[in-house]
Scaffold this motif. Structure first.
Motif, PDB file in Angstrom:
ATOM      1  N   GLN B  68       0.566  -1.074  -0.352  1.00 20.49           N
ATOM      2  CA  GLN B  68      -0.096   0.321  -0.004  1.00 20.49           C
ATOM      3  C   GLN B  68       0.987   1.243  -0.340  1.00 20.49           C
ATOM      4  N   GLU B  70       0.166   5.650  -0.219  1.00 24.95           N
ATOM      5  CA  GLU B  70      -1.257   6.002  -0.042  1.00 24.95           C
ATOM      6  C   GLU B  70      -2.104   4.885  -0.004  1.00 24.95           C
ATOM      7  N   ARG B  71      -2.637   5.732  -0.647  1.00 27.13           N
ATOM      8  CA  ARG B  71      -4.713   4.633  -0.956  1.00 27.13           C
ATOM      9  C   ARG B  71      -4.166   3.695  -2.230  1.00 27.13           C
ATOM     10  N   ARG B 105       5.547   6.612   1.655  1.00 24.51           N
ATOM     11  CA  ARG B 105       5.116   7.196   2.724  1.00 24.51           C
ATOM     12  C   ARG B 105       4.439   5.744   3.989  1.00 24.51           C
ATOM     13  N   SER B 106       3.721   5.716   3.550  1.00 22.43           N
ATOM     14  CA  SER B 106       3.124   3.981   4.162  1.00 22.43           C
ATOM     15  C   SER B 106       3.140   2.620   3.717  1.00 22.43           C
ATOM     16  N   LYS B 107       3.600   1.726   3.136  1.00 19.88           N
ATOM     17  CA  LYS B 107       3.876   1.252   2.906  1.00 19.88           C
ATOM     18  C   LYS B 107       4.063  -0.128   3.900  1.00 19.88           C
ATOM     19  N   SER B 108       2.928  -1.172   3.621  1.00 18.27           N
ATOM     20  CA  SER B 108       2.758  -2.362   4.481  1.00 18.27           C
ATOM     21  C   SER B 108       3.164  -3.464   3.630  1.00 18.27           C
TER      22      SER B 108
END
Ligand SMILES: Nc1ncnc2c1ncn2[C@@H]1O[C@H](COP(=O)(O)OP(=O)(O)O)[C@@H](O)[C@H]1O
Ligand SMILES: [Mg+2]
Lengths: 275, 130
Positions: B68, B70-71, B105-108
């Motif tokens: 993921q 961002e969205r 920035r938001s990496k899962s």
């Protein structure tokens, strides 16, 4: 200029949309902004009760839409703050009495006279949500730090993103319990942000005074600035006006190590600039 | 992320918040993609089958995950190639340099395949259909 229309929504019911709408509206009014809130939860109105204005309602949203009164006649003035009005929902009608176009028309009529129009959306993703979304310039999604609420928030964000026009969305995490988060028994702010990946507008702690304030019909932001949730809603209102207010709403108890642990746990925040 | 500190604070089991987070991530992959966990597993198998038609790969090393940023979600495949023994000139370094991740920035990075099994037969998702 004209008002910004901000819709407060959630997907899941009971997460604190109405509480947030009332408290943010009062906080904005205390900043000397001209504010009107619209209760779009037709058939299940309660913004009037939370704001303590239920006894002064004469006409409602559906009366306006169906031409039984002028818009101004239906608006109830909150006398405790400089410039705050409520446009109540109808209690005895169902949601289909109002259409998305009606909402756009209504808010367009209000825009020149106000700075903020807050719309309290009903739960769900159906008609009432569509009504609340149609006139929105911005959306605030309210969630709780628990899986079902976050999942529904994600659905709502997906629906808003699927709209043809681009609508900015920000997040309020309500009813956070710092003690439970610290123990690892509640999703942290950074957990929720990592999953939803939307702009964080504020974090509101669990606060018993919220219940007491809705018993009394006096939003917490009205007088109790020291109440934790009241302070958070004040901070949110100031962020909405463009002020940079740091996010220290959730001060965890505990020693240095724990605070450090929290700091790391919340590190995602550093790349999520606050509005 | 908090795991190091969790250990510091004397916790071994994953916390209920961590469990909630993992469950949420998984259910959102299916919510957002409109694919059931079974369909995702089937897709993985087919992707591997197709790749195998062209190159030699070690199936057990394959990792297909959803990332993921961002969205947006990205289907990301890590497919280590098997050394081609008959082609001596070309050498694969033992540990290829890993490119720094600059993308999001938001990496899962979540492996789809090692998720809590839905039923026992799903536990070995990479097994080629026999
Ligand atoms: N921060 C909070 N702390 C404690 N109770 C809260 C908080 N926010 C909301 N509540 C309570 O949760 C319940 C649901 O809130 P409400 O605003 O009516 O939700 P919604 O409008 O999303 O259905 C109410 O009883 C309210 O008092
Ligand atoms: Mg409500």
């Amino acid at each position: 200029m004209g008002a910004r229309v901000i819709t407060i929504t959630s997907g899941k019911g009971g997460v604190g949309k109405t509480t947030a709408t009332a408290n943010i509206a009062v906080a904005l009014a205390e900043l000397n902004k001209k504010v009107v809130c619209i209760d779009a939860d037709i058939g299940l109105r309660n913004l009037d009760v939370v704001m303590g204005l239920e006894n002064r309602i004469v006409y409602d949203l559906v009366d306006v839409v169906e031409g039984r009164c002028k818009l101004r006649q239906a608006m109830v003035k909150d006398k405790r703050v400089p410039d705050l009005y409520l446009l109540p929902a109808a209690q005895t009608r169902d949601k289909t009495a109002v259409s998305p176009q009606d909402m756009v028309k209504l808010t367009d009529e209000l825009r020149p006279d106000f700075e903020y129009i807050l719309i309290d959306s009903p739960a769900g993703i159906e008609w009432g949500f569509r009504n609340a979304l149609a006139p929105a310039d911005e959306v605030i999604v309210v969630t709780n730090p628990e899986a079902p609420a976050v999942r529904d928030a994600d659905r709502i964000v997906g629906l808003i993103e699927a709209e043809e026009r681009k609508i900015p969305v920000s997040l309020v995490i309500n009813r956070a319990k710092s003690e439970m988060i610290r123990k690892g028994d509640m999703l942290s702010v950074s957990d929720v942000l990592e999953i939803l990946s939307i702009q964080l507008l504020g974090v509101v702690p669990e606060d018993e005074l919220i219940l007491i304030s809705s018993n009394k019909g006096a939003p917490l932001t009205l007088d109790d600035r020291k109440a934790p949730a009241g302070a958070s809603f004040h901070a949110i209102a100031r962020r909405l006006t463009g002020e940079k207010v740091p996010l220290d709403d959730l001060k965890p108890p505990g020693g240095v190590l724990r605070r450090l642990a929290r700091l790391f746990g919340a590190s995602v925040l550093s790349v999520w600039p606050v509005l | 992320m908090a795991s190091l500190f969790d250990r510091f604070l004397g916790r071994k089991e994953p916390s209920s918040a961590q469990i909630a987070k993992e469950r949420l991530k998984l259910v959102l992959v299916t919510d957002r993609s409109n694919l059931s966990p079974d369909q995702i597993r089937a897709m993985q198998r087919e992707i591997i089958e197709v790749i195998k038609r062209y190159i030699e790969i070690d199936e057990l090393q394959v990792q297909i995950s959803v990332e993921q940023r961002e969205r947006e979600h990205y289907l990301v495949a890590d497919i280590p190639l098997q050394r081609n023994r008959s082609y001596g000139a070309l050498e694969y370094p033992d540990s290829p340099p890993t490119a720094p991740d600059s993308r999001g920035r938001s990496k899962s990075n979540k492996p789809l395949i090692d998720e809590p099994p839905v039923s026992s037969e799903d536990t070995i998702p990479h097994q080629p259909p026999s």
